[in-house]
Design a protein around this motif. Structure first.
Motif, mmCIF file in Angstrom:
data_model
loop_
_atom_site.group_PDB
_atom_site.id
_atom_site.type_symbol
_atom_site.label_atom_id
_atom_site.label_comp_id
_atom_site.label_asym_id
_atom_site.label_seq_id
_atom_site.Cartn_x
_atom_site.Cartn_y
_atom_site.Cartn_z
ATOM 1 N N MET A 83 -5.853 -75.391 -23.858
ATOM 2 C CA MET A 83 -5.416 -76.711 -23.437
ATOM 3 C C MET A 83 -6.448 -77.347 -22.511
ATOM 4 S SD MET A 83 -2.705 -78.007 -24.734
ATOM 5 C CE MET A 83 -2.512 -79.337 -23.582
ATOM 6 N N ARG B 291 -6.089 -75.154 -35.101
ATOM 7 C CA ARG B 291 -5.340 -74.093 -34.436
ATOM 8 C C ARG B 291 -4.353 -74.717 -33.463
ATOM 9 N NH1 ARG B 291 -10.702 -71.661 -32.225
ATOM 10 N NH2 ARG B 291 -11.219 -72.396 -34.289
ATOM 11 N N ILE B 292 -3.317 -73.962 -33.216
ATOM 12 C CA ILE B 292 -2.308 -74.407 -32.257
ATOM 13 C C ILE B 292 -2.715 -73.896 -30.885
ATOM 14 C CG2 ILE B 292 0.088 -74.149 -31.524
ATOM 15 C CD1 ILE B 292 0.863 -74.060 -34.448
ATOM 16 N N VAL B 293 -2.861 -74.795 -29.970
ATOM 17 C CA VAL B 293 -3.259 -74.412 -28.619
ATOM 18 C C VAL B 293 -2.073 -74.407 -27.668
ATOM 19 C CG1 VAL B 293 -5.650 -75.140 -28.871
ATOM 20 C CG2 VAL B 293 -3.946 -76.781 -28.106
ATOM 21 N N PHE B 294 -0.988 -74.984 -28.080
ATOM 22 C CA PHE B 294 0.159 -75.001 -27.185
ATOM 23 C C PHE B 294 1.418 -75.314 -27.973
ATOM 24 C CE2 PHE B 294 2.069 -75.075 -23.083
ATOM 25 C CZ PHE B 294 3.085 -75.996 -23.139
ATOM 26 N N ARG B 295 2.505 -74.661 -27.569
ATOM 27 C CA ARG B 295 3.812 -74.962 -28.145
ATOM 28 C C ARG B 295 4.802 -75.046 -27.005
ATOM 29 N NH1 ARG B 295 3.197 -70.716 -32.171
ATOM 30 N NH2 ARG B 295 2.654 -71.595 -34.196
ATOM 31 N N ALA B 296 5.688 -75.952 -27.156
ATOM 32 C CA ALA B 296 6.790 -76.021 -26.204
ATOM 33 C C ALA B 296 8.058 -76.300 -26.983
ATOM 34 C CB ALA B 296 6.546 -77.119 -25.173
ATOM 35 N N GLN B 297 9.142 -75.864 -26.409
ATOM 36 C CA GLN B 297 10.413 -75.995 -27.137
ATOM 37 C C GLN B 297 10.828 -77.444 -27.222
ATOM 38 O OE1 GLN B 297 13.293 -72.964 -27.492
ATOM 39 N NE2 GLN B 297 12.842 -72.359 -25.386
ATOM 40 N N THR C 111 13.205 -75.756 -31.971
ATOM 41 C CA THR C 111 11.875 -75.321 -32.380
ATOM 42 C C THR C 111 10.892 -75.654 -31.279
ATOM 43 O OG1 THR C 111 10.173 -75.551 -34.098
ATOM 44 C CG2 THR C 111 11.397 -77.532 -33.485
ATOM 45 N N THR C 112 9.672 -75.619 -31.658
ATOM 46 C CA THR C 112 8.623 -75.966 -30.708
ATOM 47 C C THR C 112 7.853 -77.145 -31.253
ATOM 48 O OG1 THR C 112 7.173 -74.353 -31.770
ATOM 49 C CG2 THR C 112 8.323 -73.666 -29.784
#
Lengths: 354, 799
Positions: A131, A205-211, A119-120
Motif C-alpha cells: 500500500m 495483484r491485490i495489495v489490500f483487502r478490507a471487509q 466480502t472484502t
C-alpha cells in the motif's frame, strides 16, 4: 456571423449533453403508493445474482400481486444511484453496499433486512505490492462506496491519506481496462473487478483487502405501510439464497441471468465468467451459514460503526448524523419473522422463470 | 620530457585518474541503480525487486495458507454439515424426542459410528462428536461415552441455537489446548431445531501445511501465525524459534488483508502479510506471515558485496589498463612536446620524428600537421622577418624624416609621457637645453629641467592633468634649467596626447626660448624707465667727450703749436743760419761759419729727432710698428743707453748710476727697448739738476698680469729715478699722453712731449706696464715691468 455560428454550436453541444442525462432518467420512477419497485445492481456480484434470481421468482411476483404491490425491478450501476430514489415513494427496496446503506439509514428512510454480501473490497495494483508504494499513484475508485472505504482503510494503515494519492473517479466495470491501459496505477473495487484484473495478468495483484458488506434494504415507508408485502419480499430474498445454495447448477443459472441483466444495462458483455461469478457468490454469501442474517457484534464495534465514522469524516453524512438511525435500521425484524415461518413463506419452495 | 617517465602531472596519469574516477563513479552509480533503481523512471532496483519477490512469496504463501486453512475449514464444515443433514441422524433424534425406547442408545450408536468414520477418515482431526439437546443444553450422545447427560453452559451453544445461525464455529479452551468447535443445527424438514451437532476438532496446524520450499523461502526470521477473530493465537509456525514457540506478536491489524512494513518487537523492520479466513459470518481468523526485511535482503547484500568487490577490482584493472594505454598514446604526444619545446628554444630545424608522424591515426595526423605547421611558421617567419626589417628601415627613414621635420622647427618640440618622462625632443630643444638626445630621452623632465622652486607645483599640475582632474593650459611661460645650470625662459604651447579612449597619455609641448626677448624687454623697460637718466648720463658723457675732444683739440692745437714751434724753431735755426751763411759766409770768419753750420746741424738734428718721434708714435698707435723679439740682455741695453747719454749727462753735470744686475736676459725688441731706456734716461738728465745722480736699476720680478691669475710669470722691473723736481700731483698718468708735458716741462726743459707716449706704447707692446711716480727721496721715478717671455711670441715675429 462567425460568432453566431460558434454560439449555435455551443448551444447544440450543451443541448446534446443535457439531453443525454443519467441512465436512470429514462426509468419510470414516478412516485406511487402501490407497487414494489426495487433497485438492483447487475454489475456487482453476488448482488447481481441475488437480484436476477428475485426478479424471476414467480412466487414472489404472485404474492406481491396478490397484495396489490406489483413487483418491478430497475437496474442501477451503483448503490448511491439507488439511494437517490429510496424512501421517496419511487423505490421501495434495493441491494446496497455498506456506504449507501448508511447514507440511506442516516436519513431514517430504510430498514435493513439482511446481508447480501460479506466480502472484502480489494485494492488492486499493477506492479506495486505494498500500500505504501501507492503514494503518488493514480487510483480508480467509486466515491462513497465500500471500496472507497476499503481504500482509505488501506491508506491509513500505512500512514497515507487521500491527499498523497491521485483519486480517479470511474465506474467499477471500467477499472480493469483502465488498469491494463495504464490510465490508472491501481483501483479499489468490489468483485468481480478485482478477480477480472487478477485473471488478466499476473502483474496485477491485490495489495489490500478490507471487509465490506452489501445489504438488502427496504424503504421504511413501505415496511410500515405494507408489512406483509415487505415480508414476502424478504422471503423472496431468502429463497433466492437458498435456491442458489441448493446446487451449483442453480448458482450457474443465476449467474447467467445476472450476466444478461448486466449486458442489458451496459450494452457490453459481462467481463466475468460464470465460474468466476459462482465462485464469488459462493464465497461471499452462499458459504456464510448465517447469511442473510446480519452478523452479530462480537464484542467490538457494532456492525457499520467504522463505516459510519468514515462517512462522517468524509462529510458524506452530516457531522451530527445520529447513530441511532443506523441502529433503528438494523433493528428491523422482518428476516427473523420470515425465518421463523419457513413454511408460510415457502422458503424452500422454488419456482423461477427463465 | 622522456615519454617513459610518469610524472604526477602527465597526461597519461591525468587520463588514468579521470578515467579511473569516472569508472569508479560509474560503477558505483550502476551499483546504486542496480540496488535502488530509479523511482522517477519507474526503474526498480534489485532491492525493490527482492522485496517484491519477498512480498510475492509471502502473498503466495499467505494465499496458499489461506486456501488450505479455508479448505480445511470448509471440509470440516462440510463434514459436519453432511452429518448434520443425515436422514439417519434426524430419524434417530426424532425417535429420541418421542421417547422411543432404545432411541438414546441408538442415537449414541449412530454418533459412535459417525465418529469412527470421521476418525478413520481424518486421523487426529476430530476429537469428539456431541449431540446437544437444544432444550436442556445437555449432551444427548457423544463419541466420548462419559459425556451424555453433561450440560454445556458454554456461550457457543447459545450462539449455535440461534434460529438463523444454522452453523456456528468457535475456538474454546480444551483440556489439551484450543479446540475448534463446529456446531451445526440438526433441523427437521420444518426447520425446527432437533439438536445441535458439535464436532470438536484440532485447530489447524500451520506446520502441517508448510512445504519445504516455503520453509526455505521463509528465511531465518520468517514466522506464520493464525489468530482467531478475537485476537487469540490459534496456531503458529516459526523457524528456529527455540523457546518462543507459541509466543507471537500481538495482532496489529484486524479485518484486513495485505502486506505491510511493520516494526517488530526486536525493533527491526518486518514485512507482514495478512489474510482473512472466513469463519462463519464473523470477522474470521487472521493469518499473519512475518519476516525481517533484512532477512529477505540477505541474498542481495551478499550479492551486492561480491558485486562491489568485483566492480572495484575491475575498476582497478581498467584504470591500470587505461594508464598503460594512455602512456603509450601520450608517449607520442610527449615526443611532440619535446619538439615543441626545442623549437621554442630556437631549434627551429626540429621536427616530430617520422615514427610518430607517419602513424595512421589521430596523433600521427596531428604530428604530421604539426610538422607542416612548423615549416609553414618558419617560412612565414622568414617572410615576416624580411617584412619587419624592411618596415623597420622604412620606419627608421620615416622617423628620421620626421625628426628632420621636427629639427627644422626653430622652436623646441618636447613630448612627455604620463609619468613626465621625455619621449621626444627636437634639435632646437636640445640646443636650448644644451643636451644631446641620449641625455634626455627617458629622463624625468621635472627633476632634470624644471627649476627646483617650481618643480613641485608644475609636476602637480601635470599629474592632475594626466588624471583628468584639471584641464590643459595651452599657453604659459616657465623657465627651464639647461644642462649647464643656466635658466632659460620658455614660452610653452601644449597639447594633450590621448589614447583611443580619450585617456591622457602625455603632452606635446612647443617651447620658444624667450630669454633674450625677455632680457631685451627688460632692458627696454629699464631704458624706457630711465630714459632721462640715460639721456642725462649721455649728455654728461657727451660733455665729457666734448671736453675730451676739446682737450684733445687743445692738445692737438698745443701739439700743433708746439710742433709748429718745435718744427719752426729748428727750421728757423737752419734757415737762419743758412741765410746767414748765404749772406755772410763770405764775410764771416770760418769759425763763425763753422758755428753757423753747427747750429744748422743741431737744428737739423733736432728737427729730425722730432720727425722721427712723430713718425715712431704714429707707427706705434697705428700698429704698423712691428716688434722684433729676440733674446737679449736688459743690462746690456741699459749700459748702452747710459753710454749714449753719458756725454749729455756729463755736460749737465749729472752722474748716471747703474744699480742693476750684470745680466738680465729677456726676450724683447732690443732697439725699441733701447729707445725706451734712452728716453727715460734722457728725460731724467733733462730734469735732474747738476751734481745729481740718476739711478738706473733693474730687478727680476714675478709679474701678475691678471688679478685672477694664481701664478705669475718671470719678468724685470726697471726703474729710472732722477733728482729733479718730480712729477706734479695728478699728472702721473697724463704725462704719458701725447703732446702732454708736465707742467714742469713747460718751464724750459724742452721736448716734444711724445717720448713718454712712445715709451708707453713700446712697453705695452711688450705686454708690460710703465708708471710714473715721485721717489721718496725726491725726484721722479719712472718704472716699467716686462715679462721675460712675453706670451705668443714667435722668434723674430710679432706678438
Amino acid at each position: 456571423m462567425t460568432l453566431r455560428i460558434i454560439l449555435a454550436l455551443l448551444a447544440l453541444l450543451a443541448g446534446t449533453t443535457g439531453q443525454a442525462g443519467e441512465y436512470y432518467d429514462r426509468y419510470d420512477l414516478a412516485a406511487r403508493t402501490q407497487g414494489f419497485d426495487i433497485g438492483l445492481q447487475p454489475l456487482g456480484y453476488p448482488a447481481a445474482m441475488i437480484g436476477a434470481t428475485m426478479r424471476r421468482d414467480r412466487i414472489l411476483l404472485q404474492q406481491l400481486e396478490k397484495l396489490g404491490q406489483p413487483f418491478r425491478s430497475f437496474a442501477f450501476r451503483r448503490g448511491p444511484d439507488i439511494v437517490k430514489f429510496l424512501g421517496k415513494g419511487r423505490l421501495e427496496g434495493g441491494v446496497l453496499g455498506d456506504m449507501p446503506t448508511i447514507t440511506a439509514a442516516v436519513q431514517d428512510e430504510i430498514d435493513i433486512v439482511g446481508i447480501a454480501k460479506l466480502t472484502t473490497s480489494s485494492v488492486v495494483s499493477r506492479e506495486q505490492g505494498l500500500m505504501e508504494q501507492l503514494a503518488g499513484k493514480r487510483i480508480g475508485y467509486v466515491e462513497g462506496s465500500s471500496a472507497h472505504h476499503a481504500l482509505l482503510q488501506g491508506l491509513n494503515s500505512v500512514g497515507l491519506s487521500e491527499k498523497l494519492v491521485t483519486l480517479v473517479a470511474m465506474g467499477v466495470d471500467d477499472m480493469p481496462d483502465a488498469l491494463d491501459k495504464g490510465t490508472i496505477d491501481a483501483f479499489a473495487a468490489w468483485e468481480p473487478a478485482p478477480s477480472i484484473a487478477l485473471a488478466r495478468t499476473p502483474q496485477n495483484r491485490i495489495v489490500f483487502r478490507a471487509q465490506s458488506t452489501d445489504f438488502f434494504v427496504l424503504s421504511r415507508s413501505f415496511t410500515k405501510a405494507h408489512p406483509e408485502a415487505a415480508r414476502e419480499v424478504v422471503a423472496g430474498f431468502v429463497r433466492a439464497l437458498e435456491w442458489m445454495r441448493r446446487s451449483r447448477k442453480n448458482a450457474e443459472q443465476a449467474a447467467r441471468w445476472a450476466m444478461a441483466d448486466g449486458e442489458a444495462l451496459t450494452g457490453k458483455p459481462a467481463q466475468v465468467t460464470i465460474i468466476q461469478a459462482v465462485a464469488i457468490t459462493r464465497r461471499e454469501i452462499l458459504d456464510i451459514p448465517s447469511a442473510p442474517a446480519v452478523p452479530a457484534a462480537t464484542g467490538k464495534e457494532p456492525v457499520l460503526a467504522s463505516e459510519f465514522r468514515f462517512l462522517r469524516r468524509l462529510g458524506k453524512i452530516p457531522e451530527n448524523a445520529p447513530w441511532q438511525n443506523i441502529e433503528s435500521a438494523l433493528s428491523y425484524n422482518g428476516l427473523h419473522e420470515v425465518l421463523g415461518n419457513r413454511a408460510r413463506y415457502r422458503l424452500v419452495t422454488f419456482d423461477y422463470r427463465d | 620530457m622522456p615519454a617513459g617517465k610518469l610524472k604526477p602531472t602527465t597526461l597519461s596519469s591525468r587520463i588514468g585518474l579521470v578515467f579511473g574516477t569516472g569508472a569508479v563513479l560509474t560503477v558505483a552509480i550502476l551499483l546504486l541503480v542496480w540496488y535502488f533503481g530509479i523511482p522517477a523512471l519507474a526503474l526498480h532496483g534489485a532491492r525493490d525487486r527482492l522485496i517484491q519477490e519477498a512480498i510475492n512469496f509471502q502473498n503466495q504463501l499467505a494465499d496458499n495458507q489461506q486456501m488450505l486453512i479455508s479448505n480445511d475449514l470448509r471440509e470440516r464444515r462440510d463434514d459436519v454439515e453432511f452429518f448434520a443433514e443425515s436422514d439417519t441422524l434426524a430419524a434417530r433424534l426424532r425417535d429420541w424426542r418421542e421417547g422411543k425406547q432404545g432411541a438414546a442408545a441408538s442415537l449414541q450408536s449412530t454418533v459412535g459410528r459417525l465418529s469412527e468414520r470421521m476418525q478413520s477418515a481424518y486421523t487426529d482431526r476430530y476429537l469428539r462428536l456431541q449431540i446437544i439437546d437444544p432444550r436442556t443444553r445437555r449432551i444427548i450422545a457423544s463419541s466420548d461415552a462419559s459425556d451424555p447427560g453433561r450440560a454445556i453452559p458454554a456461550h457457543w451453544v447459545e450462539q449455535a441455537l440461534l434460529p438463523n445461525n444454522s452453523e456456528h464455529l468457535s475456538l474454546e479452551a480444551g483440556s489439551d489446548g484450543l479446540e475448534l468447535i463446529i456446531a451445526r443445527q440438526v433441523q427437521d424438514p420444518d426447520g425446527h431445531i432437533l439438536a445441535v451437532l458439535a464436532a470438536y476438532a484440532q485447530p489447524y496446524e500451520l506446520d502441517a501445511g508448510i512445504s519445504p520450499l516455503a520453509e526455505h523461502n521463509l528465511g531465518q526470521t520468517g514466522a506464520i501465525y493464525l489468530y482467531d477473530w478475537q485476537g487469540y493465537l490459534v496456531s503458529s509456525h516459526q523457524r528456529h524459534s527455540g523457546d518462543v514457540r507459541g509466543a507471537a506478536q500481538p495482532l496489529n491489524r484486524h479485518g484486513i488483508e495485505g502486506s505491510f512494513f511493520e516494526t517488530g518487537p526486536n525493533g527491526r523492520e518486518q514485512l507482514a502479510t495478512y489474510r482473512l479466513i472466513r469463519v462463519g459470518a464473523s470477522e474470521g481468523w487472521t493469518l499473519v506471515i512475518r519476516r525481517d526485511t533484512s532477512d529477505a535482503l540477505t541474498p542481495l547484500h551478499g550479492l551486492a558485496f561480491r558485486a562491489s568487490l568485483f566492480a572495484l577490482v575491475l575498476s582497478a584493472i581498467l584504470i591500470l589498463v587505461v594508464i598503460v594505454l594512455a602512456r603509450r598514446i601520450t608517449a607520442r604526444i610527449s615526443a611532440m612536446t619535446d619538439v615543441a619545446e626545442a623549437i621554442a628554444r630556437g631549434e627551429t630545424e626540429r621536427r616530430v620524428p617520422a615514427a610518430v608522424a607517419n602513424r595512421n591515426d589521430d596523433i600521427g595526423h596531428l604530428a604530421a600537421v604539426f610538422n607542416t605547421m612548423v615549416e609553414k611558421l618558419e617560412s612565414w617567419n622568414a617572410v615576416l622577418d624580411r617584412e619587419v626589417r624592411k618596415r623597420t628601415v622604412e620606419l627608421d627613414a620615416e622617423k628620421a624624416a620626421a625628426q628632420r621635420y621636427l629639427d627644422i622647427a626653430a622652436v623646441m618640440l618636447l613630448a612627455l609621457d604620463r609619468n613626465g618622462r621625455i619621449t621626444m625632443i627636437n634639435q632646437a630643444g636640445k640646443v636650448i637645453l644644451g643636451v644631446t638626445e641620449s641625455d634626455v630621452i627617458g629622463r624625468d623632465w621635472f627633476a632634470s629641467f624644471v627649476p627646483e622652486r617650481l618643480r613641485a607645483s608644475v609636476r602637480d599640475v601635470f599629474l592632475r592633468l594626466m588624471t583628468g582632474e584639471t584641464e590643459i593650459v595651452r599657453n604659459y611661460e616657465n623657465p627651464v634649467i639647461r644642462l649647464d645650470g643656466r635658466e632659460r625662459e620658455i614660452a610653452w604651447r601644449n597639447i594633450l596626447i590621448t589614447d583611443e579612449a580619450g585617456h591622457a597619455q602625455g603632452i606635446l609641448a612647443c617651447g620658444i626660448d624667450i630669454t633674450d626677448r625677455k632680457a631685451t624687454d627688460a632692458e627696454l623697460a629699464r631704458h624706457r624707465a630711465h630714459l632721462e637718466e640715460l639721456v642725462g648720463e649721455r649728455t654728461t658723457q657727451l660733455a665729457e667727450a666734448r671736453d675730451q675732444a676739446e682737450a684733445a683739440n687743445r692738445a692737438k692745437s698745443e701739439f700743433l703749436a708746439n710742433m709748429s714751434h718745435e718744427l719752426r724753431t729748428p727750421m728757423h735755426g737752419v734757415l737762419s743760419f743758412a741765410r746767414l751763411g748765404q749772406t755772410r759766409a763770405a764775410s764771416l770768419p770760418p769759425e763763425k761759419v763753422q758755428e753757423y753750420f753747427t747750429h744748422i746741424a743741431d737744428s737739423g738734428n733736432r728737427l729730425l729727432s722730432l720727425l722721427n718721434d712723430l713718425l715712431d708714435l704714429s707707427k706705434l698707435e697705428s700698429g704698423h710698428m712691428h716688434m722684433n723679439y729676440s733674446s737679449t740682455d736688459l743690462a746690456t741695453i741699459a749700459r748702452e743707453a747710459v753710454s749714449q747719454l753719458s756725454a749729455l749727462a756729463a755736460g749737465r753735470g749729472v752722474r748716471l748710476l747703474i744699480e742693476g744686475s750684470d745680466v738680465a736676459p729677456l726676450s724683447a725688441d732690443r732697439e725699441r727697448l733701447l729707445q725706451v731706456m734712452t728716453n727715460l734716461i734722457g728725460n731724467a738728465i733733462k730734469f735732474t739738476a747738476a751734481d745729481s745722480v740718476i739711478r738706473i736699476n733693474w730687478a727680476a720680478i714675478e709679474m701678475m698680469p691678471d688679478a685672477s691669475d694664481a701664478h705669475g710669470s718671470p719678468g724685470w722691473r726697471v726703474t729710472v729715478i732722477d733728482a729733479g723736481p718730480g712729477i706734479p700731483a695728478g699728472e702721473e698718468e697724463a704725462i704719458f699722453d701725447k703732446f702732454v708735458q708736465s707742467s714742469g716741462t713747460s718751464t724750459g726743459a724742452g721736448g716734444t712731449g711724445l717720448g713718454l707716449a712712445i715709451c708707453r706704447e713700446i712697453i705695452s707692446r711688450h705686454h708690460g706696464r710703465i708708471t710714473a711716480s715721485n721717489a721718496p727721496e725726491g725726484g721722479a721715478c719712472f718704472t716699467f715691468a716686462l715679462p721675460s717671455d712675453p706670451p705668443t711670441i714667435e722668434e723674430g715675429g710679432n706678438p
